[in-house]
Design a protein around this motif. Structure first.
Motif, short mmCIF file in Angstrom:
data_model
loop_
_atom_site.label_atom_id
_atom_site.label_comp_id
_atom_site.label_asym_id
_atom_site.label_seq_id
_atom_site.Cartn_x
_atom_site.Cartn_y
_atom_site.Cartn_z
N ALA A 44 0.83 -1.21 0.00
CA ALA A 44 0.00 0.00 0.00
C ALA A 44 0.87 1.26 0.00
O ALA A 44 0.59 2.22 -0.73
CB ALA A 44 -0.92 -0.01 1.21
N LYS A 45 1.92 1.27 0.80
CA LYS A 45 2.78 2.44 0.88
C LYS A 45 3.55 2.62 -0.43
O LYS A 45 3.76 3.74 -0.90
CB LYS A 45 3.74 2.31 2.06
CG LYS A 45 4.61 3.52 2.32
CD LYS A 45 3.80 4.81 2.47
CE LYS A 45 3.13 4.91 3.80
NZ LYS A 45 2.42 6.18 3.99
N ARG A 46 3.98 1.51 -1.08
CA ARG A 46 4.65 1.60 -2.39
C ARG A 46 3.70 2.21 -3.42
O ARG A 46 4.10 3.06 -4.21
CB ARG A 46 5.11 0.23 -2.85
CG ARG A 46 6.36 -0.24 -2.19
CD ARG A 46 6.92 -1.48 -2.88
NE ARG A 46 8.00 -2.00 -2.08
CZ ARG A 46 8.09 -3.25 -1.67
NH1 ARG A 46 7.19 -4.14 -2.02
NH2 ARG A 46 9.09 -3.63 -0.92
N ALA A 47 2.45 1.76 -3.43
CA ALA A 47 1.46 2.29 -4.37
C ALA A 47 1.24 3.77 -4.12
O ALA A 47 1.14 4.57 -5.07
CB ALA A 47 0.15 1.52 -4.25
N GLU A 48 1.19 4.16 -2.85
CA GLU A 48 1.03 5.58 -2.52
C GLU A 48 2.19 6.41 -3.06
O GLU A 48 1.99 7.49 -3.62
CB GLU A 48 0.95 5.73 -0.99
CG GLU A 48 0.79 7.15 -0.52
CD GLU A 48 0.87 7.24 0.99
OE1 GLU A 48 1.45 8.22 1.48
OE2 GLU A 48 0.35 6.34 1.69
N CYS A 49 3.41 5.92 -2.95
CA CYS A 49 4.58 6.63 -3.47
C CYS A 49 4.52 6.78 -4.99
O CYS A 49 4.86 7.82 -5.54
CB CYS A 49 5.87 5.91 -3.07
SG CYS A 49 6.33 6.16 -1.37
N GLN A 50 4.09 5.72 -5.67
CA GLN A 50 4.00 5.77 -7.12
C GLN A 50 2.92 6.74 -7.60
O GLN A 50 3.04 7.34 -8.66
CB GLN A 50 3.74 4.38 -7.69
CG GLN A 50 4.91 3.45 -7.56
CD GLN A 50 4.59 2.03 -8.00
OE1 GLN A 50 3.43 1.66 -8.17
NE2 GLN A 50 5.63 1.23 -8.16
N ASP A 51 1.87 6.90 -6.81
CA ASP A 51 0.74 7.76 -7.19
C ASP A 51 0.97 9.25 -6.86
O ASP A 51 0.19 10.09 -7.28
CB ASP A 51 -0.55 7.29 -6.52
CG ASP A 51 -0.99 5.92 -7.02
OD1 ASP A 51 -0.51 5.51 -8.09
OD2 ASP A 51 -1.80 5.28 -6.34
N ARG A 52 2.02 9.55 -6.13
CA ARG A 52 2.27 10.95 -5.73
C ARG A 52 2.60 11.81 -6.94
O ARG A 52 3.25 11.37 -7.88
CB ARG A 52 3.43 11.02 -4.74
CG ARG A 52 3.07 10.45 -3.39
CD ARG A 52 4.22 10.58 -2.43
NE ARG A 52 3.88 9.93 -1.17
CZ ARG A 52 4.74 9.64 -0.23
NH1 ARG A 52 6.01 9.95 -0.39
NH2 ARG A 52 4.35 9.05 0.87
N GLU A 53 2.15 13.06 -6.88
CA GLU A 53 2.44 14.02 -7.94
C GLU A 53 3.38 15.09 -7.40
O GLU A 53 3.24 15.52 -6.26
CB GLU A 53 1.15 14.68 -8.43
CG GLU A 53 0.23 13.73 -9.17
CD GLU A 53 -1.00 14.44 -9.72
OE1 GLU A 53 -0.92 15.67 -9.97
OE2 GLU A 53 -2.02 13.78 -9.88
N VAL A 54 4.30 15.52 -8.23
CA VAL A 54 5.22 16.59 -7.86
C VAL A 54 4.64 17.90 -8.37
O VAL A 54 4.29 18.02 -9.55
CB VAL A 54 6.62 16.35 -8.47
CG1 VAL A 54 7.55 17.52 -8.12
CG2 VAL A 54 7.19 15.04 -7.96
#
Length: 91
Positions: A78-88
């Motif tokens: 879940a935390k990996r998916a959250e990191c991948q979904d983050r926008e800069v």
């Protein structure tokens, strides 16, 4: 100069063929030691060529989550998916 992904700094007296040969030999030697050559310096000292190799260091990403430092490979799915979904956002 870049040879097979290795950054090369060479004495101007060395020709391209010599440089490429030396770099390939050095890559092979580093590979035998299970290391990755990242950069190489080739300098002349009279009749000798001095070879200084520098190991390529892998980039590590460390995240601070709720006050704890952790590398991404230790995150749960879940935390990996959250990191991948983050926008800069530029700001």
């Amino acid at each position: 100069m870049l040879v097979n992904g290795v950054r090369v700094s060479a004495d101007p007296a060395l020709n391209n063929e010599e440089i490429v040969t030396l770099v390939h030999d050095e890559i092979r030697l580093w590979h035998q030691r299970n290391k990755t050559l990242g950069a190489i310096e080739l300098t002349l000292d009279g009749e000798s060529i001095i070879i200084r190799g520098h190991e390529k260091s892998p980039i590590r990403r460390v995240r601070r989550i709720t006050g704890y430092l952790s590398t991404v490979d230790q995150f749960n799915d879940a935390k990996r998916a959250e990191c991948q979904d983050r926008e800069v956002h530029a700001g």
